[in-house]
Design a protein around this motif. Structure first.
Motif, PDB file in Angstrom:
ATOM      1  N   GLY A  84     -14.819  46.561  39.529  1.00  0.00           N
ATOM      2  CA  GLY A  84     -13.677  46.499  38.626  1.00  0.00           C
ATOM      3  C   GLY A  84     -13.884  47.260  37.333  1.00  0.00           C
ATOM      4  O   GLY A  84     -13.233  46.969  36.331  1.00  0.00           O
ATOM      5  N   ILE A  85     -14.781  48.243  37.300  1.00  0.00           N
ATOM      6  CA  ILE A  85     -15.027  49.014  36.076  1.00  0.00           C
ATOM      7  C   ILE A  85     -13.843  49.951  35.844  1.00  0.00           C
ATOM      8  O   ILE A  85     -13.564  50.832  36.640  1.00  0.00           O
ATOM      9  CB  ILE A  85     -16.346  49.815  36.173  1.00  0.00           C
ATOM     10  CG1 ILE A  85     -17.527  48.861  36.266  1.00  0.00           C
ATOM     11  CG2 ILE A  85     -16.489  50.756  34.981  1.00  0.00           C
ATOM     12  CD1 ILE A  85     -18.856  49.545  36.425  1.00  0.00           C
ATOM     13  N   ASP A  86     -13.143  49.729  34.726  1.00  0.00           N
ATOM     14  CA  ASP A  86     -12.015  50.601  34.403  1.00  0.00           C
ATOM     15  C   ASP A  86     -11.965  50.967  32.918  1.00  0.00           C
ATOM     16  O   ASP A  86     -11.107  51.712  32.496  1.00  0.00           O
ATOM     17  CB  ASP A  86     -10.700  49.948  34.831  1.00  0.00           C
ATOM     18  CG  ASP A  86     -10.502  48.585  34.193  1.00  0.00           C
ATOM     19  OD1 ASP A  86     -11.417  48.114  33.492  1.00  0.00           O
ATOM     20  OD2 ASP A  86      -9.419  47.991  34.400  1.00  0.00           O
ATOM     21  N   SER A  87     -12.915  50.451  32.149  1.00  0.00           N
ATOM     22  CA  SER A  87     -12.962  50.791  30.729  1.00  0.00           C
ATOM     23  C   SER A  87     -14.423  50.844  30.271  1.00  0.00           C
ATOM     24  O   SER A  87     -15.347  50.486  31.008  1.00  0.00           O
ATOM     25  CB  SER A  87     -12.186  49.753  29.910  1.00  0.00           C
ATOM     26  OG  SER A  87     -12.869  48.517  29.936  1.00  0.00           O
ATOM     27  N   SER A  90     -15.935  47.283  30.103  1.00  0.00           N
ATOM     28  CA  SER A  90     -16.291  46.742  31.418  1.00  0.00           C
ATOM     29  C   SER A  90     -17.501  47.474  31.998  1.00  0.00           C
ATOM     30  O   SER A  90     -18.289  46.876  32.730  1.00  0.00           O
ATOM     31  CB  SER A  90     -15.103  46.795  32.377  1.00  0.00           C
ATOM     32  OG  SER A  90     -14.727  48.125  32.644  1.00  0.00           O
ATOM     33  N   LEU A  93     -20.383  45.824  30.320  1.00  0.00           N
ATOM     34  CA  LEU A  93     -20.536  44.454  30.793  1.00  0.00           C
ATOM     35  C   LEU A  93     -21.025  44.372  32.231  1.00  0.00           C
ATOM     36  O   LEU A  93     -21.860  43.541  32.566  1.00  0.00           O
ATOM     37  CB  LEU A  93     -19.203  43.703  30.647  1.00  0.00           C
ATOM     38  CG  LEU A  93     -19.221  42.226  30.991  1.00  0.00           C
ATOM     39  CD1 LEU A  93     -20.163  41.476  30.051  1.00  0.00           C
ATOM     40  CD2 LEU A  93     -17.828  41.656  30.932  1.00  0.00           C
ATOM     41  N   PHE A  94     -20.543  45.267  33.098  1.00  0.00           N
ATOM     42  CA  PHE A  94     -20.854  45.143  34.520  1.00  0.00           C
ATOM     43  C   PHE A  94     -21.879  46.154  35.035  1.00  0.00           C
ATOM     44  O   PHE A  94     -22.240  46.112  36.207  1.00  0.00           O
ATOM     45  CB  PHE A  94     -19.577  45.241  35.356  1.00  0.00           C
ATOM     46  CG  PHE A  94     -18.615  44.129  35.083  1.00  0.00           C
ATOM     47  CD1 PHE A  94     -18.993  42.808  35.233  1.00  0.00           C
ATOM     48  CD2 PHE A  94     -17.326  44.408  34.643  1.00  0.00           C
ATOM     49  CE1 PHE A  94     -18.114  41.770  34.974  1.00  0.00           C
ATOM     50  CE2 PHE A  94     -16.441  43.372  34.383  1.00  0.00           C
ATOM     51  CZ  PHE A  94     -16.840  42.061  34.549  1.00  0.00           C
TER      52      PHE A  94
END
Length: 171
Positions: A84-87, A90, A93-94
C-alpha cells in the motif's frame, strides 16, 4: 605479564564481555596460594583461602534474543503492509522503518549468540562475587578443580624455611 613468586599450577585463557559491550580476553593463573586474573587492562589477585563457594552457571542472556524476535516479528508485519505504499510517509512507515527494525533484530540475535557463555562464580569472604566467563565449559571445570585441589591441600607446598634459604642464597 605479571611475575609470581609461586609455582603456577594451572593456566588458561578466558574472556568476558563487559556491560559496555567490550570483549576482554585474559588469562587465569592458579598458584599455590593465589588466583590471578590478568587482562590487557587490569590484574586481579585473589587468595584461595578467601574463596568460600564455587558455582558454575550457564548464562544465556535471553533478553537479547527476545528483543530481536520482537523486532523481527514487527518488521515482518510492517513489510506485509508494503503493498500500500503510495506516499513518502507510507514509504517511510512500511519500508524504511521495517528495514531498520530488521537490521536491529539481526544485530540483537547475533549479540545473543555471541554472548552466551558459562560463568564460574567465586564467592569470597568479604561478600564480593568474582566471575570468570568462558564459552568453554571444560576450562571453567578445570579452574574449579584446580582451586579445590589447592583448597583441600592436594598440592604440596615447599616449607617456608626452604623457600627462605633459597631466596637468601641468590642474594
Amino acid at each position: 605479564m605479571l611475575e609470581v613468586p609461586e609455582k603456577v599450577l594451572f593456566e588458561t585463557n578466558v574472556y568476558t564481555i563487559e556491560n559496555d559491550l567490550k570483549a576482554k580476553a585474559g588469562k587465569v593463573r592458579i598458584t599455590e596460594d593465589r588466583i590471578l586474573f590478568e587482562s590487557k587492562d587490569d590484574v586481579k589477585i585473589v587468595y584461595i583461602s578467601s574463596v568460600r563457594t564455587i558455582k558454575i552457571r550457564k548464562e544465556e542472556r535471553w533478553g537479547f534474543l527476545i528483543a530481536g524476535a520482537i523486532f523481527l516479528i514487527a518488521s515482518v508485519i510492517l513489510y506485509s503492509f508494503a503493498f500500500g505504499i503510495d506516499s513518502f510517509f507510507s514509504a517511510i512507515l512500511f519500508f524504511v522503518a521495517p528495514t531498520t527494525m530488521l537490521g536491529i533484530s539481526l544485530i540483537l540475535v547475533y549479540w545473543w549468540w555471541l554472548t552466551r557463555s558459562n560463568v564460574l562464580i567465586l564467592s569470597m569472604d568479604f561478600g564480593k562475587d568474582i566471575g570468570i566467563r568462558s564459552s568453554n565449559f571444560k576450562d571453567l571445570v578445570e579452574i574449579a578443580n584446580a582451586i579445590e585441589l589447592v583448597r583441600i591441600g592436594a598440592v604440596r607446598r615447599l616449607p617456608k624455611k626452604v623457600e627462605e634459604s633459597k631466596t637468601l642464597s641468590y642474594l
